[in-house]
Structures are given as C-alpha cells and as structure tokens.
Write an enzyme that holds these catalytic residues in place. Sequence first.
Site, PDB file in Angstrom:
ATOM      1  CG  HIS A   1     -26.419 -24.314  27.281  1.00 24.08           C
ATOM      2  ND1 HIS A   1     -26.508 -23.157  28.005  1.00 24.08           N
ATOM      3  CD2 HIS A   1     -26.477 -23.935  25.979  1.00 24.08           C
ATOM      4  CE1 HIS A   1     -26.593 -22.121  27.194  1.00 24.08           C
ATOM      5  NE2 HIS A   1     -26.592 -22.567  25.939  1.00 24.08           N
TER       6      HIS A   1
ATOM      7  CG  LEU B   1     -22.596 -21.641  30.582  1.00 27.19           C
ATOM      8  CD1 LEU B   1     -23.601 -22.462  31.382  1.00 27.19           C
ATOM      9  CD2 LEU B   1     -21.304 -22.440  30.401  1.00 27.19           C
TER      10      LEU B   1
ATOM     11  CG  HIS C   1     -31.197 -22.824  27.287  1.00 27.59           C
ATOM     12  ND1 HIS C   1     -30.163 -23.497  26.683  1.00 27.59           N
ATOM     13  CD2 HIS C   1     -31.661 -21.942  26.377  1.00 27.59           C
ATOM     14  CE1 HIS C   1     -30.010 -23.039  25.450  1.00 27.59           C
ATOM     15  NE2 HIS C   1     -30.903 -22.086  25.244  1.00 27.59           N
TER      16      HIS C   1
END
Length: 282
Positions: A34, A186, A37
Amino acid sequence: MFVVNSKQELGAHLAEWRHLDEHIALVATMGNLHSGHDALIKFAREHAERVVVSIFVNPTQFGASEDFDEYPRTLARDMLRLKKSAVDMVFTPDVETIYPFGLEDATTVSVPRLTENFCGASRPGHFDGVTTVVARLFALVRPDCAIFGQKDYQQQLVIRHMAMDMNLPVTVITAETVRDDDGLALSSRNQYLNESQRAVAPVLFESLSSVASELQNGRRDYDKLEEAALSKLTAAGFAVEYFSIRRAQNLAVPDRDCDELVVLAAAHLGAARLIDNVVVTI
Ligand code: PAF
C-alpha cells in the site's frame, strides 16, 4: 525492474551493482503493498542508488492461532504497484530459498527482553520469526541499509538491536509512519475495518497524540495518562491490548527525567488489530 526468485539471480545483479560501487537499500515486505510501502521505497531511494524490495510471507513469524494461509497474497497487484515506483529489483524467494534446511532445522535468531512485552507478549514467537527472516534477508541481499516503518515501533527497535548486537554490516533506518488525512496509520490491517469501525479508527492516533502533547507540556504522571487514554479508547469501542508510555530507546519504564519517550498502543477494533505510536522528544 528485475524480478528474481533465486539466490543465484539475486547475487548476479547485486554483484554487478557492487562492482559499480553502488549502494543497495533493502525494503523487506510481506507483500499486500500500500502507500505506506511506497513511502518506504521512496525513502530507500534517498539513501542508496539501488533499491531491492523483498516480498516473502514469512511462515515463522505467524503464531499457531494466526492464519498464515489466510494472509493476503497479492503478487500481481504488488508488481503493478512496484513498476510505478523507483525499485530496481524485486526478490520473491520461495520458502526453500529462505530456509534451505527446512523450517524444523532452521537456525533462529532471537532478541531477548526487548521482545517480551507489548506485541511480543500477545504474539509469542512472532519477533523470533521476524529477526530470523530479516537476518536471512540481510545475509542474502547484504544491503548497505534497510528501511523499516516506525508504525511497527517495537519491530524496528528489535531489528536495530539485532543488527548492532551482531555487528551486521547494515544501517537500519526507520521511516516515519504514513497516515490517511484523518491520522489513521496506513496498514494492510485497515482493510478488515468496516465503515463504522473505519470512522472510529483515527481515535487511536488522536489518543496517542493527545498524551504526547500532555508530556510535552510537562506532565509526568505516566500511569494516570495511560489510564485515561485506555478508558477513552475503550469507550470508543476499542479492545485495548496495551497503551504505554516508555523510553523511546529501549521500551523500558521511564523515570521522570526521561527526555525521549514513545507512546505506543495496540488495540482491536472488530477484526482489525491496530498498532500505532508517537515519539516525544522533550
Ligand atoms: O514488517 C513486515 O512486513 C515483516 O515483519 C518483515 C519485516 C518484512 C519481516 O517478514
């Protein structure tokens, strides 16, 4: 972007880059990538000429009650994402490449003490699996630096400890947590939140931030701050695993004079186990 699966192919590209005196950064992942990363990769690029991303769902870091088989494997989608980012090589080893003697006979790397509490307490054996696989990835890739996210605060401390304690020739770098606009860190776990849980989820970061500002303002009654945050989160619907104020350097209980603190928490919201933290430098 090269995609390699074997130790030999990996070694060939790495040798070429080393011959050119190029520095190599490793971003170790379990896939299901996501934007968090993407940020790690971008950060890696600032530290080295070459960026290697590994994708390996590591069986040894899953507990007996955690479902290794159910872990989302999204390789095709991950590849599309990586093609758009500045990655030089993706390493997608098989279990046999990482654990050539098999899981039963694998040498394990284990960091004591630092792994006892927090996520280590609720996930026994988890960090042994993490250090074992990361040590193996370091040995295979031999990166100059490796990037880990601050969201997994304990994990990056444990890996840092392992690398320093064993004199591994790699610089461990921690990258800041990437957040949604409302503050939620996240994580691939966020996909387990339904709409109403997603609306509540930012309260975790709000609580951490509000304790962080109280500490900045001089409060040192750590227990009271922890208790208040715990009640607030419980009232909002979280099942809190831990909410703690600790020394940022080693997660020890801080005294009043400690000027580097971390406020860290893990809490369940429905099926999602969320973790987050805020570092406070006084
Ligand atoms: O943070 C992760 O995704 C994993 O724990 C890591 C560091 C890739 C080891 O498998």
